[in-house]
Design a protein around this motif. Structure first.
Motif, PDB file in Angstrom:
ATOM      1  N   GLY A 249     -26.053  12.231  11.300  1.00  0.00           N
ATOM      2  CA  GLY A 249     -25.741  12.271  12.723  1.00  0.00           C
ATOM      3  C   GLY A 249     -26.115  13.567  13.401  1.00  0.00           C
ATOM      4  N   GLN A 250     -26.801  14.462  12.672  1.00  0.00           N
ATOM      5  CA  GLN A 250     -27.152  15.771  13.217  1.00  0.00           C
ATOM      6  C   GLN A 250     -28.526  15.701  13.900  1.00  0.00           C
ATOM      7  OE1 GLN A 250     -26.991  18.535   9.948  1.00  0.00           O
ATOM      8  NE2 GLN A 250     -24.856  18.061   9.469  1.00  0.00           N
ATOM      9  N   TYR A 251     -28.595  16.264  15.097  1.00  0.00           N
ATOM     10  CA  TYR A 251     -29.867  16.245  15.829  1.00  0.00           C
ATOM     11  C   TYR A 251     -29.928  17.436  16.781  1.00  0.00           C
ATOM     12  CZ  TYR A 251     -27.181  14.443  19.790  1.00  0.00           C
ATOM     13  OH  TYR A 251     -26.276  14.292  20.808  1.00  0.00           O
ATOM     14  N   ASN A 252     -31.135  17.753  17.182  1.00  0.00           N
ATOM     15  CA  ASN A 252     -31.365  18.814  18.156  1.00  0.00           C
ATOM     16  C   ASN A 252     -32.603  18.429  18.970  1.00  0.00           C
ATOM     17  OD1 ASN A 252     -33.468  19.257  16.359  1.00  0.00           O
ATOM     18  ND2 ASN A 252     -32.551  21.088  15.454  1.00  0.00           N
ATOM     19  N   GLU A 253     -33.072  19.339  19.786  1.00  0.00           N
ATOM     20  CA  GLU A 253     -34.218  19.040  20.654  1.00  0.00           C
ATOM     21  C   GLU A 253     -35.469  18.723  19.845  1.00  0.00           C
ATOM     22  OE1 GLU A 253     -36.733  21.002  24.371  1.00  0.00           O
ATOM     23  OE2 GLU A 253     -34.864  21.935  23.701  1.00  0.00           O
ATOM     24  N   ALA A 254     -35.640  19.383  18.693  1.00  0.00           N
ATOM     25  CA  ALA A 254     -36.816  19.102  17.850  1.00  0.00           C
ATOM     26  C   ALA A 254     -36.775  17.658  17.351  1.00  0.00           C
ATOM     27  CB  ALA A 254     -36.855  20.075  16.674  1.00  0.00           C
ATOM     28  N   TYR A 255     -35.599  17.181  16.985  1.00  0.00           N
ATOM     29  CA  TYR A 255     -35.464  15.799  16.507  1.00  0.00           C
ATOM     30  C   TYR A 255     -35.778  14.798  17.624  1.00  0.00           C
ATOM     31  CZ  TYR A 255     -33.745  15.436  11.689  1.00  0.00           C
ATOM     32  OH  TYR A 255     -33.655  15.394  10.322  1.00  0.00           O
TER      33      TYR A 255
END
Length: 428
Positions: free
Chosen positions: A368-374
């Motif tokens: 469930g981990q995400y950031n702008e790169a994802y």
């Protein structure tokens, strides 16, 4: 010289009179000379009215009320267009005129109307506002007045995208025309419940409830969906709903499984198939090769994964979606390894991932981990939705790359499950 000076004073006085608003034009109607562009331009602080009349070449006006259909596998009635209400035609075939209901194509049968050039009222701005649910057949009025004529009628038990709200009214569009729905006749749509499952085993064999649900609980939950006549969605249908391009049943749910575990084949597949339901599997493709031969499921043993052969066998129930190829691992600090990678590196992994998953349109972020790169990599890879593990409903106000889900384990009671799918669980 004196004459020139007096003319100049008159010009300045006239300018000040116009700008001050004392004159008929005021600033809103004044024309100025732009020295840099070398031309006169009109400057106005007035915006275009929200509803204006515009002329269209092909406008349909019915002589009798007619059903409005959306086209899925078959035609489904989603409303009725009243007689005498002009709407714009976007296309046609031998049997039907094609109109726009919001952003969605809908169809009205030919033969009971006239088509001509005409002027109609249209909205100048349409926003991605949200959706409403109908509990009964619902009147849509010409104007924001309950005494105004009925423009069209919406069917009972569906979710309809609306483009704006004005006071006590929601605005929907059909054939470029705005229609007004009184707020008392509908409920604001909280969004679609997306359920998240991982591992599944008999209750007697459970050693932990972390990411695990018992067969007994799962069977009770799926039985409830069947009893209450829920429709299970595909990821593409969820995307179209979020974009305002699909009318969904009020009782709709997307069932998802993360990680591609063999227990879902052993237990979930036959239960879902029994009820005629479908679900989505998010696959870590590097783990498809762990088992070399046909596997026998062992509820007491270590976690087992689906194989490429399983994906073929199970495709009548499961649609297979992206969950990365080799990024489903944690660092020593319990951060997903993809969180430290560039967009380019994540994109390369996703390309490998979706090569084995033809038709994939969504990504479940590892852990469930995400950031702008994802999110950027997902967009670049052509994936339409990104699923999180943040709890809440999938709705039109959130980003398509931050879609919420309800995680289902044996820590959840049946009453909680029912609240999730019935739409009564408050958003966190």
């Amino acid at each position: 010289m004196k004459r020139k000076f007096m003319c100049g004073l008159v010009f300045v006085g006239l300018f000040v009179w116009m700008v001050s608003g004392s004159g008929k034009w005021g600033l809103a109607g004044a024309a100025f000379f732009n020295e840099q562009l070398g031309k006169v331009f009109a400057q106005s602080n007035q915006t275009e009215p929200p509803v204006v009349k515009r002329e269209f070449d092909r406008v349909l006006t019915l002589q009798e009320r007619q059903p409005i259909y959306m086209k899925e596998v078959k035609f489904i009635k989603v409303g009725e267009l009243e007689a005498g209400q002009p709407v714009v035609i976007v296309d046609e075939d031998e049997d039907y005129y094609e109109l726009r209901l919001g952003k969605m194509n809908v169809y009205v049968r030919k033969g009971l109307g006239t088509v001509e050039q005409n002027k109609i009222w249209v909205l100048t701005e349409q926003e991605r506002f949200g959706a409403v649910k109908t509990a009964r057949k619902t009147m849509v009025h010409e104007e924001n007045d309950l005494n105004s004529p009925t423009f069209m009628q919406l069917e009972e038990g569906y979710r309809y995208s609306v483009v704006r709200e004005e006071g006590n009214w929601y605005i929907i569009t059909l054939g470029e025309r705005p229609g007004y729905i009184h707020k008392s006749s509908v409920t604001l749509d909280e969004g679609v419940p997306v359920l998240l499952y991982h591992h599944m085993i008999p209750h007697e064999k459970m050693k932990t409830t972390a990411s695990t649900v018992s067969i007994e609980a799962f069977e009770e939950q799926i039985g409830y969906l069947a009893e209450q006549q829920f429709t299970t969605l595909s990821p593409q249908q969820l995307y179209d709903y979020l974009e305002g391009r699909l009318v969904l049943p009020a009782k709709a749910v997307l069932i998802t499984f993360d990680d591609g575990l063999l227990s879902s084949k052993e237990y979930a597949y036959p239960i879902l198939k029994q009820y005629g339901f479908t679900a989505t599997q998010h696959i870590i493709t590097s783990r498809l090769l762990i088992a070399k031969d046909e596997q026998q499921f062992d509820a007491d043993g270590p976690i087992q994964y689906l194989t490429a052969a399983d994906l073929v066998k199970l495709k009548d129930v499961f649609q297979f979606e992206a969950h990365t190829d080799e990024l489903h691992e944690l660092t020593d600090t319990h951060i997903g390894i993809g969180m430290k990678l560039s967009t380019e590196a994540i994109f390369a992994d996703l390309q490998t991932n979706i090569t084995h998953l033809p038709g994939a349109v969504t990504l479940a972020y590892p852990y469930g981990q995400y950031n702008e790169a994802y999110t950027s990599a997902a967009k670049e890879a052509g994936l339409l939705l990104g699923f999180t593990i943040i709890e809440g409903y999938a709705n039109q106000k959130d980003s398509n790359y931050e879609v919420r889900r309800f995680g289902m384990t044996d820590n959840r009671s049946f009453e909680q499950f029912a609240a999730y799918v019935d739409g009564t669980m408050m958003r966190r």
